[in-house]
Design a protein around this motif. Sequence first.
Motif, PDB file in Angstrom:
ATOM      1  N   PRO A 541       0.878  -1.270  -0.108  1.00 16.24           N
ATOM      2  CA  PRO A 541      -0.050   0.021   0.045  1.00 16.24           C
ATOM      3  C   PRO A 541       0.961   1.381   0.212  1.00 16.24           C
ATOM      4  N   GLY A 542       0.480   2.265  -0.935  1.00 16.86           N
ATOM      5  CA  GLY A 542       1.383   3.249  -1.156  1.00 16.86           C
ATOM      6  C   GLY A 542       2.582   3.342  -1.588  1.00 16.86           C
ATOM      7  N   VAL A 543       3.259   2.011  -2.037  1.00 17.57           N
ATOM      8  CA  VAL A 543       4.756   1.992  -2.305  1.00 17.57           C
ATOM      9  C   VAL A 543       4.583   1.565  -3.886  1.00 17.57           C
ATOM     10  N   TYR A 544       5.202   2.190  -4.936  1.00 18.70           N
ATOM     11  CA  TYR A 544       5.154   1.993  -6.140  1.00 18.70           C
ATOM     12  C   TYR A 544       6.618   1.866  -6.672  1.00 18.70           C
ATOM     13  N   THR A 545       6.895   0.885  -7.489  1.00 17.85           N
ATOM     14  CA  THR A 545       7.988   0.583  -8.140  1.00 17.85           C
ATOM     15  C   THR A 545       7.704   0.570  -9.774  1.00 17.85           C
ATOM     16  N   LEU A 546       9.094   0.689 -10.386  1.00 19.62           N
ATOM     17  CA  LEU A 546       8.912   0.978 -11.921  1.00 19.62           C
ATOM     18  C   LEU A 546       9.300  -0.406 -12.590  1.00 19.62           C
ATOM     19  N   ASP A 547       8.339  -0.967 -13.582  1.00 20.11           N
ATOM     20  CA  ASP A 547       8.491  -2.044 -13.989  1.00 20.11           C
ATOM     21  C   ASP A 547       9.198  -1.966 -15.067  1.00 20.11           C
ATOM     22  N   GLU A 548      10.783  -2.217 -15.193  1.00 17.66           N
ATOM     23  CA  GLU A 548      11.762  -2.102 -16.289  1.00 17.66           C
ATOM     24  C   GLU A 548      11.329  -2.887 -17.480  1.00 17.66           C
ATOM     25  N   ASN A 549      10.931  -4.118 -17.007  1.00 20.64           N
ATOM     26  CA  ASN A 549      10.685  -5.115 -18.228  1.00 20.64           C
ATOM     27  C   ASN A 549       9.467  -5.052 -19.044  1.00 20.64           C
ATOM     28  N   PHE A 550       8.326  -3.934 -18.431  1.00 20.21           N
ATOM     29  CA  PHE A 550       7.088  -3.941 -19.545  1.00 20.21           C
ATOM     30  C   PHE A 550       7.414  -3.174 -20.784  1.00 20.21           C
ATOM     31  N   GLN A 551       7.146  -3.831 -21.869  1.00 17.70           N
ATOM     32  CA  GLN A 551       7.748  -3.573 -23.345  1.00 17.70           C
ATOM     33  C   GLN A 551       6.305  -2.917 -23.926  1.00 17.70           C
ATOM     34  N   CYS A 552       6.406  -1.548 -24.109  1.00 17.88           N
ATOM     35  CA  CYS A 552       5.423  -0.842 -24.817  1.00 17.88           C
ATOM     36  C   CYS A 552       5.989   0.575 -25.267  1.00 17.88           C
ATOM     37  N   ALA A 553       6.688   0.393 -26.221  1.00 22.13           N
ATOM     38  CA  ALA A 553       7.241   1.523 -27.330  1.00 22.13           C
ATOM     39  C   ALA A 553       6.834   1.396 -28.278  1.00 22.13           C
ATOM     40  N   SER A 554       6.960   2.893 -29.174  1.00 21.40           N
ATOM     41  CA  SER A 554       6.968   2.832 -30.620  1.00 21.40           C
ATOM     42  C   SER A 554       8.191   2.370 -31.410  1.00 21.40           C
ATOM     43  N   GLY A 555       8.088   1.876 -32.343  1.00 20.31           N
ATOM     44  CA  GLY A 555       8.946   1.431 -33.249  1.00 20.31           C
ATOM     45  C   GLY A 555       8.602   0.190 -34.192  1.00 20.31           C
ATOM     46  N   ASN A 556       9.314  -0.573 -34.632  1.00 20.52           N
ATOM     47  CA  ASN A 556       9.267  -1.443 -35.894  1.00 20.52           C
ATOM     48  C   ASN A 556       8.705  -2.812 -34.883  1.00 20.52           C
ATOM     49  N   LEU A 557       7.312  -3.063 -35.400  1.00 19.95           N
ATOM     50  CA  LEU A 557       6.903  -4.302 -34.724  1.00 19.95           C
ATOM     51  C   LEU A 557       6.690  -5.561 -35.822  1.00 19.95           C
ATOM     52  N   ASN A 558       7.024  -4.970 -37.127  1.00 24.82           N
ATOM     53  CA  ASN A 558       7.205  -6.010 -37.906  1.00 24.82           C
ATOM     54  C   ASN A 558       5.869  -6.871 -38.600  1.00 24.82           C
ATOM     55  N   PRO A 559       4.996  -6.535 -39.292  1.00 23.52           N
ATOM     56  CA  PRO A 559       5.022  -5.579 -40.377  1.00 23.52           C
ATOM     57  C   PRO A 559       4.691  -4.218 -39.946  1.00 23.52           C
ATOM     58  N   ILE A 560       4.019  -4.064 -38.852  1.00 21.11           N
ATOM     59  CA  ILE A 560       3.532  -2.809 -38.181  1.00 21.11           C
ATOM     60  C   ILE A 560       4.661  -1.791 -37.784  1.00 21.11           C
ATOM     61  N   VAL A 561       4.639  -0.506 -38.150  1.00 23.07           N
ATOM     62  CA  VAL A 561       5.473   0.534 -37.668  1.00 23.07           C
ATOM     63  C   VAL A 561       4.753   1.497 -37.044  1.00 23.07           C
TER      64      VAL A 561
END
Length: 794
Positions: A541-561
């Motif tokens: 409760p009340g303590v948050y951490t950053l998930d460094e392994n979460f993948q959700c960034a723009s770029g080439n997703l082949n074949p979608i850019v």
Amino acid sequence: MPDHFDADTVLLQVVGGQSVADEPPGFATFAAPRRAARGREKDVLFLALNLRARNTLAADRYTELLHLAANTFFGSGGSVTSAARQAIFAVNKSLLENNLRTGPPVQGGLLCVILRQAEVYAVQAGPTQLIVGHAETVERFPASAGRPLGVSDSVDTLYFHTRVQTGNYLALTGNANWRDLSGLGGLATLTAAADRLKECALSDFAAMVIRLEPEGSVGAEPMPSPGVAETAVNPLSGWTERLRAVVKPPEPERTSVAEPEPEPVVNAPLNLPPTETVNIAPAAVEAAVGAAVPVSEPPAAGTNWQDLLRRTERWKKDDQPSAQILEEPPAPELRPFQREASPVIDWGQLRAQAENGLRSFGRAVGVTLTEVIRALRKLMARVLPEGTLQRDGMFTVPTTVQIGVAILLPIVIAGMAGLIYIQQGREQDFEEALSQAQTAVAVARTQTDVNQARTAWENALAWAERAESLRPGLPEVATLRLEAQSQVDALNGTARVAFTPLLPAGIAPEANITKLALGGRDVFALDSANNRVWRLTQNQPGVYTLDENFQCASGNLNPIVVGPLVDIQFVAGPPPAPGEGDTDVLLALDNAGALMYCKRDTPPLGSYLANDMGWVQPRALELYANSLYVLDTGQNQIWQYTASGDIFNQPPERYFSDVIYDLRDIVDFSIAGGEVFLLRADGRVAICNRAFGGNGVCNESAPFTDERPGRVSGNRLQDVLAPSAMLYDAPPEPSIFLLNPQNNGLYQLSLKLVFTRQFQAQQTFSQPISAMAIDPNKRFFVGVGNNVYAGNRP
């Protein structure tokens, strides 16, 4: 069904119910040129231009504008509708500039119809109309004409799309009014279709009628109508043939006129160096100098210069007057009892003597000081350790040290002076700010008018905050600030929220949070600076951490850019089956209509949202009742996608079909109770619903109710002039929230736009709030700079 068609075209002009042999102006057909822009190679362009003016317009004016539209269309890349819209903008600009410069105004409309294989696209502005005759049905576009071209920089464009097949008809017109045209698509010949249009006409008209035939059956490529040359697509073609070589005419031969050589000068007193003789014709001299300039004659060739000099010397001696010899006058005699004159003081001599004395004194002082300094240097050299700052037995400061002292000494002096000035200036500023705050509080306490009291309390608050920044921690200043703050909050209906950061150090130094989405115990933050979505998870409760392994960034997703991201939404999935992974999905939309699906511990997937009109400026998305709504302000449309399983891959449905509204200034939207709330950049809100036949109908400027003291109800809140975001808060207290970055206020409104209250942070943020979200427990989450803050709603 063939994929390509030939267009069999006829121009029709009817006056008084009879056909006129003269072809009407304003119609043209263009095939793609060889050097068309990317995406235009297979397009065939049909144009219908309808101009209205007080006087009859020349055919050249139609031709010029048709050429301009065709050149702009085939020279513009991107989607078909984007290129057609650019062509309409170019014609509107030309008409508007011409109306501002010359003559009576000219208004009109332009219809651009593009045939691409079996697809027909139409973009229209002003009084024009398109009829599409299918085998069984007839389509009319548009339902009503919009604002004509040539009256404003703003252009209202409408869009249309349909599929065609062999034997279908197209009719482009600018002024026709036809009754029922059912059965038009079933006619066998182009002549029969023209006769049918003539019979059904309710008034005089001009039109271009097109019958679509299989490729190769007509026998010719689409050509422009008479008076519109193919060079309209490429205005530079043919210039090479029109160039002519510029031949330089031969220079006339120069004829030198030789003059007789002058005789040499006899007995010349000077030996001049030889010079080059230039023969100049007399006529040329007269032309260059002019006959009005007199030319003195040269001296005779036989002048004896030696004799002339001797006579001159003799005149100097003989003709000068003789000098007179003046005798010294006798000294005056002294009379009895007459005193002699007092001696005259020579001040110049006294000044010289004084200067010599002072110079001698200065030399003596200088020698004395030099010896004293020399003695001190010897003494210091003896005191210091041997070899330290010594040279020839004397104390010596190195040159580098002398340069450093010369540089640092003025800086130190200036710094000390500035420090003293700042200290004294801050004290004076504090005294002035405290005095102004006390005066403003005294004035505000006596005000009976609400608006004047609000202004006085806001002034007092500003001065109190200024005094507190100069000397923090003084109880007297804190009391004034708290009193002014409480009075301003009471008048503005403000409640204060204590926000705390979720991450003490922020997400990343360069991050810029622009959107927030909540899913369970997770917070998703869209970072527009890095074009990625961060996941903040709550471990306790009340303590948050950053998930460094979460993948959700723009770029080439082949074949979608996936390009720059503009909005995010969280979709809660069903409970996972045993052994199944996470079913929750985060949707991220980019600025070109690509949709990215992000899950925990899984690489993202992407797909393009179907849109036959092409994306122009997708700005925001919203989930409602198992459908995804996407706002495209460039298309003036909201597209509705129904979910198919876990993805949105079905063709969209238009929210606005019959009436097209101007959505270019919409900054955000939300859906509540089946109604769509559109937030404009100036603070106005449009409320739309589908109460009439499934077509979206809007109240473009819905009224606000503001019962705060001194406030006036209207089409916006008086203190929200540039909101940046809108959010719907679900029951038990359904509300619409507006984010005002000017004062970092979260304004709560009922679904009828009745002001309830506003929320502001107790602390002062260094940057404006850029995003907001509300969880089921009614906690606020806001994005500020590179961090996310949370606070309980009071």
